[in-house]
Design a protein around this motif. Structure first.
Motif, PDB file in Angstrom:
ATOM      1  N   ALA A 103       0.855  -1.283   0.076  1.00 29.52           N
ATOM      2  CA  ALA A 103      -0.126   0.125   0.036  1.00 29.52           C
ATOM      3  C   ALA A 103       0.778   1.346  -0.009  1.00 29.52           C
ATOM      4  CB  ALA A 103      -0.826  -0.080   1.154  1.00 29.52           C
ATOM      5  N   LEU A 104       1.992   1.183   0.477  1.00 26.00           N
ATOM      6  CA  LEU A 104       3.068   2.367   0.842  1.00 26.00           C
ATOM      7  C   LEU A 104       3.461   2.642  -0.535  1.00 26.00           C
ATOM      8  CD1 LEU A 104       4.534   2.121   4.164  1.00 26.00           C
ATOM      9  CD2 LEU A 104       3.112   3.633   3.730  1.00 26.00           C
ATOM     10  N   THR A 105       3.831   1.506  -1.471  1.00 27.97           N
ATOM     11  CA  THR A 105       4.226   1.645  -2.566  1.00 27.97           C
ATOM     12  C   THR A 105       3.445   2.214  -3.619  1.00 27.97           C
ATOM     13  OG1 THR A 105       5.555  -0.477  -2.274  1.00 27.97           O
ATOM     14  CG2 THR A 105       5.462   0.412  -4.403  1.00 27.97           C
ATOM     15  N   ALA A 106       2.057   1.997  -3.451  1.00 28.70           N
ATOM     16  CA  ALA A 106       0.995   2.680  -4.242  1.00 28.70           C
ATOM     17  C   ALA A 106       0.700   4.026  -4.033  1.00 28.70           C
ATOM     18  CB  ALA A 106      -0.311   1.948  -4.142  1.00 28.70           C
ATOM     19  N   VAL A 107       0.904   4.404  -2.937  1.00 27.79           N
ATOM     20  CA  VAL A 107       0.932   5.842  -2.311  1.00 27.79           C
ATOM     21  C   VAL A 107       1.876   6.416  -2.855  1.00 27.79           C
ATOM     22  CG1 VAL A 107       0.957   7.234  -0.583  1.00 27.79           C
ATOM     23  CG2 VAL A 107      -0.430   5.359  -0.159  1.00 27.79           C
ATOM     24  N   PHE A 108       3.401   6.015  -3.006  1.00 28.26           N
ATOM     25  CA  PHE A 108       4.469   6.527  -3.293  1.00 28.26           C
ATOM     26  C   PHE A 108       4.303   6.857  -4.668  1.00 28.26           C
ATOM     27  CE2 PHE A 108       8.800   6.069  -5.323  1.00 28.26           C
ATOM     28  CZ  PHE A 108       9.539   7.041  -4.744  1.00 28.26           C
TER      29      PHE A 108
END
Length: 449
Positions: A103-108
């Motif tokens: 999820a953090l990768t998607a936000v990044f």
């Protein structure tokens, strides 16, 4: 130095006024430092999320201050954090190891996309292509929305099985204190007391602490608690935890997750910026916002930094309107807010002790001020303008989403322009936004089935 950097005289403001406004904005936003770790803490280290949220908020707000020179604070967006934790991590990715890293990768990635779009002025073209009537409707709708949030936070409006929502109980001291706080703010503003909104927040918090000391208030502890220390080491459990390996091996699913973050962030930011800018008198004679590209860059940089540090999407906050109501007009307001986010890291027990019944009156009062934009809406002119603005006003609070309110406003405006043989009034950008919203509805229908 401050005058040269923020052009205070040009905006008719002073250092004292800007600092008080920045403190007011921070106090109305401070709840996110408690709420975000609570929500993301279901899938991540809560103390790490707290530090990441404070740092990312400071970074984004500093960029807003120095690059755009606007009184807008930024932090992890509500709704987006719930989507991050419950829909993505505990839902779609429940069977994956450490789903928060995906999820953090998607936000990044979303943040990087927005940085690119900001440089090409795509987001700027969107906000400047929105018809004037819709902008006023959006501003008024946000006013109702944040007033509704404030009333919920203070238990003035509560869930009701019979009518969905209803009036809270006067036996609830949170409700009583919030209503008293609203009266205090209104009286202070009437007498032109500088920082009246901020004084109102602090005053009602002090009254609450006095009642608690007397044994009359037992709902929650209103006094700062340093017994557990600062617990700042959790950042090592959240920072730089991206998972590009999974993203490349599950590309289609990853794109879908990223698009969802992208969609809500884009239109929540557009709606918030229009509303706050209109209230602050920052729109030009054509209803456009100068330097709006820099505003979006601040948003995108904050999102990217937040993902690297370990928090969900960072976006502009409608609570910035409280600072505007307190006199904030320049980036010095935002700079002050950003500094308070940094201070909150080492003084978190103090700032997190400010109860919702103390900040709720500010939201309710500011909601009234923003609702005044409805007086500028022309309901007796073009039917597309009238219906579009109307839907923006009613759908934001009723659907509990700024983005949804904008969606209904844009769809109705375009369809009515076509139906009334005025399709030539629809710009290519508005057609593009229309198609984007239609695609969003298709996705929602598919997910529902």
């Amino acid at each position: 130095m401050l005058e040269k950097c923020f052009k205070l005289k040009e905006h008719g403001t002073t250092v004292k006024q800007e600092v008080l406004a920045g403190l007011t904005t921070f106090l109305t936003m401070a709840y996110i430092l408690a709420v975000n770790p609570n929500i993301l803490g279901t899938v991540m280290n809560a103390s790490g999320v707290f530090v990441a949220t404070a740092l990312a908020s400071a970074i984004a707000t500093f960029v807003m201050a120095f690059l755009a020179n606007y009184p807008i604070g930024l932090s992890a967006g509500l709704g987006l954090n719930a989507y991050f934790a419950y829909t993505v991590c505990l839902g779609e990715l429940a069977n994956e190891a450490n789903p928060f890293t995906i999820a953090l990768t998607a936000v990044f990635v979303e943040g990087i996309i927005f940085i690119i779009l900001s440089f090409f002025k795509f987001r700027e073209q969107i906000i400047n292509s929105i018809p004037q009537n819709l902008k006023y409707g959006i501003s008024a709708g946000i006013g109702l929305f944040i007033a509704f949030i404030g009333m919920q936070n203070a238990h003035i409006i509560v869930a009701n099985d019979a009518t969905i929502v209803g009036l809270g109980s006067f036996a609830d001291l949170d409700m009583d204190l919030a209503l008293i706080g609203l009266i205090i703010i209104a009286v202070l503003v009437h007498y032109n007391v500088t920082g009246g909104v901020l004084i109102g927040i602090i005053s009602i918090w002090i009254i609450g602490m006095i009642l608690q000391a007397c044994g009359a208030y037992n709902t929650a502890n209103l006094f700062p608690d340093f017994s557990n220390g600062l617990q700042l080491g959790g950042i090592t459990e959240t920072a730089f935890k991206l998972n590009f390996g999974w993203a490349f091996s599950h590309l289609i699913q990853f794109i879908a997750i990223t698009f969802s973050f992208l969609y809500v962030d884009l239109f929540d930011t557009v709606g918030t910026v229009v509303g706050v800018a209109d209230k602050a008198g920052l729109l030009d004679k054509d209803g456009n916002l100068p330097r709006v590209g820099q505003v979006f860059i601040a948003d995108a940089v904050g999102t990217t930094a937040g993902a690297l540090l370990g928090t969900s999407t960072v976006t502009s906050f409608v609570e910035s309107s409280a600072g505007v109501a307190a006199g904030g007009r320049t980036g010095l307001t935002a700079f002050t807010t950003g500094c308070m986010f940094l201070v909150s890291i080492v003084l978190s027990p103090i700032f997190l002790a400010i109860p919702s019944f103390a900040t709720a009156p500010a939201l309710i009062y500011v909601g009234m001020l923003m609702l005044m934009s409805i007086s500028k809406v022309k309901f007796d002119g073009d039917i597309a303008d009238a219906v579009g603005a109307y839907l923006a006003v009613v759908m934001m609070p009723l659907a509990y989403s700024i983005a949804t309110g904008i969606m209904f406003a844009v769809l109705a405006w375009v369809l009515l322009k076509v139906a009334t043989k005025k399709a030539k009034d629809v710009s290519p950008i508005m057609w593009g936004v229309f198609v984007l919203f239609v695609a969003r509805i298709v996705v929602l229908i598919t997910n529902f089935q």
